[in-house]
Design an enzyme around this catalytic site. Sequence first.
Site, PDB file in Angstrom:
ATOM      1  N   THR A  33       0.837  -1.209   0.000  1.00 50.41           N
ATOM      2  CA  THR A  33       0.000   0.000   0.000  1.00 50.41           C
ATOM      3  C   THR A  33       0.867   1.253   0.000  1.00 50.41           C
ATOM      4  O   THR A  33       1.989   1.221   0.515  1.00 50.41           O
ATOM      5  CB  THR A  33      -0.863  -0.044   1.283  1.00 50.41           C
ATOM      6  OG1 THR A  33      -1.772  -1.125   1.148  1.00 50.41           O
ATOM      7  CG2 THR A  33      -1.621   1.242   1.542  1.00 50.41           C
ATOM      8  N   THR A  64      -0.521   1.489   6.877  1.00 47.70           N
ATOM      9  CA  THR A  64      -0.430   0.305   6.033  1.00 47.70           C
ATOM     10  C   THR A  64      -0.318  -0.909   6.947  1.00 47.70           C
ATOM     11  O   THR A  64       0.290  -0.834   8.004  1.00 47.70           O
ATOM     12  CB  THR A  64       0.776   0.378   5.084  1.00 47.70           C
ATOM     13  OG1 THR A  64       0.955  -0.911   4.469  1.00 47.70           O
ATOM     14  CG2 THR A  64       2.066   0.753   5.799  1.00 47.70           C
ATOM     15  N   GLY A  65      -0.937  -1.997   6.519  1.00 48.40           N
ATOM     16  CA  GLY A  65      -0.871  -3.195   7.349  1.00 48.40           C
ATOM     17  C   GLY A  65      -2.175  -3.955   7.300  1.00 48.40           C
ATOM     18  O   GLY A  65      -2.946  -3.820   6.343  1.00 48.40           O
ATOM     19  N   ARG A  86     -14.425  -6.835  -0.497  1.00 48.13           N
ATOM     20  CA  ARG A  86     -13.740  -6.490   0.769  1.00 48.13           C
ATOM     21  C   ARG A  86     -13.165  -5.076   0.698  1.00 48.13           C
ATOM     22  O   ARG A  86     -12.530  -4.697  -0.284  1.00 48.13           O
ATOM     23  CB  ARG A  86     -12.620  -7.503   1.030  1.00 48.13           C
ATOM     24  CG  ARG A  86     -11.816  -7.263   2.304  1.00 48.13           C
ATOM     25  CD  ARG A  86     -10.543  -6.475   2.034  1.00 48.13           C
ATOM     26  NE  ARG A  86      -9.694  -6.364   3.234  1.00 48.13           N
ATOM     27  CZ  ARG A  86      -8.623  -5.583   3.310  1.00 48.13           C
ATOM     28  NH1 ARG A  86      -8.263  -4.855   2.279  1.00 48.13           N
ATOM     29  NH2 ARG A  86      -7.913  -5.532   4.412  1.00 48.13           N
ATOM     30  N   VAL A  87     -13.373  -4.301   1.719  1.00 56.24           N
ATOM     31  CA  VAL A  87     -12.793  -2.963   1.801  1.00 56.24           C
ATOM     32  C   VAL A  87     -11.893  -2.919   3.030  1.00 56.24           C
ATOM     33  O   VAL A  87     -12.288  -3.356   4.112  1.00 56.24           O
ATOM     34  CB  VAL A  87     -13.902  -1.890   1.910  1.00 56.24           C
ATOM     35  CG1 VAL A  87     -13.296  -0.508   2.128  1.00 56.24           C
ATOM     36  CG2 VAL A  87     -14.765  -1.895   0.646  1.00 56.24           C
ATOM     37  N   GLY A  88     -10.694  -2.415   2.850  1.00 54.78           N
ATOM     38  CA  GLY A  88      -9.752  -2.351   3.967  1.00 54.78           C
ATOM     39  C   GLY A  88      -9.800  -1.011   4.678  1.00 54.78           C
ATOM     40  O   GLY A  88     -10.774  -0.263   4.591  1.00 54.78           O
TER      41      GLY A  88
HETATM   42  N1  ASP Z   1      -3.979  -1.821   4.741  1.00 55.04           N
HETATM   43  C1  ASP Z   1      -4.198  -2.384   3.439  1.00 55.04           C
HETATM   44  C2  ASP Z   1      -5.519  -3.092   3.421  1.00 55.04           C
HETATM   45  O1  ASP Z   1      -5.828  -3.767   4.374  1.00 55.04           O
HETATM   46  C3  ASP Z   1      -3.148  -3.352   3.012  1.00 55.04           C
HETATM   47  C4  ASP Z   1      -1.717  -2.935   3.268  1.00 55.04           C
HETATM   48  O2  ASP Z   1      -1.452  -1.888   3.809  1.00 55.04           O
HETATM   49  O3  ASP Z   1      -0.842  -3.700   2.898  1.00 55.04           O
HETATM   50  O4  ASP Z   1      -6.213  -3.025   2.438  1.00 55.04           O
END
Ligand code: ASP
Length: 361
Positions: A221, A272-273, A249-251
């Site tokens: 991300t 991010t994560g 799916r929504v993050g």
């Molecule tokens: N936070 C992002 C999500 O869950 C993914 C990521 O940061 O790697 O969509």
Amino acid sequence: MGALLGDTVATGPAAPSAARTVAGTTNTTVRPASRTVSPRPDARRVVLAVHGGAGSALKRDRTSPERERAYRDGLAGALRAGQHKLRTGGSSVDAVEAAVRVLEDDPLFNAGRGAVFNEDAAHELDASVMRGSDQAAGAVAGVRHVRNPVSAARLVMEKTRHVLLAGEGADDFAARNGLPTVTQDYYWTEARWQELLKAKGRSKRARSASGGEEEPGARGTVGAVAVDGRKDLAAATSTGGLVNKMVGRVGDSPVVGAGTYAKNGTVAASATGAGEVFIRGAATGTISHLIEFGGRDLASAAYEVVVERLPELGGTGGVIALNARGDFDAPHSSEGMLHGYLTADGKIVTKVFYDESLPNR
Ligand code: ASP
């Protein structure tokens, strides 16, 4: 301007400390070695910072010089695009949008062009932007045809009475407002395709071994935080989400207070994560609240949320956080976080190796 490339520096590893042990830990409950640790900002006099995802830092012994260069150039190019906006009188919103667009156009990062595949081998992208001066925000979720989702998010912020548009409505809105649209094959990359195949094999194995639990997918991300000459803060985040995610799916990335937050007087933050955990833990909003209502400084607030609290909810990741004074920190509980920053005097620093992105404590 041109000299800036020459100013680009890669920092070496910082000295180890008790708190450092958390950075190399993944997928476990992580507790800092000591609560007496008092984090201090990673850097000062920062005006713009970007990240290219948690959990995706490079290993020195497994990275070719070309690959290292590609990541550093990607981050530095984004910083320069944002710097250009700031230097020419643009706002912090202009700067974060410009920086994120560069990362969205770079297939190395999981946003825009390099977005991961969902379980149906399609791409659904999320993005958001927030302005610190009035807490205006805009976001899009699950878009399939916008080339630069961060620009769609900005349009939602500036041209609608809403904050978050999803799916077809968001794609139509972006197209109607003149943003370039693409077909799904624009987002196809061999590397992401291989990640999907790997994730599908892995999730099949994981399902049979653990009754349904799946490993988290590839990361990457992108996000940016900035402060401009008026001392206004802004933050933006953009992602393809998690590889092999469910359709729909929504993050956390398009969720204000989870993946993105900006409020003058507290912080601009992009996360991010593990998105579900960042939503449940109201990650970036909590950092702001700890500063505003808890009297905490930026570094300790960001550290507490990302390294102490979120892992207890079962997920790792990181944030970039910046205040109007230019204090910058990039705490993470994941194995590294690609990031970089630009200081007021024009120095660009990029951190791509695992040991470079260790907290500076
Ligand atoms: N936070 C992002 C999500 O869950 C993914 C990521 O940061 O790697 O969509």
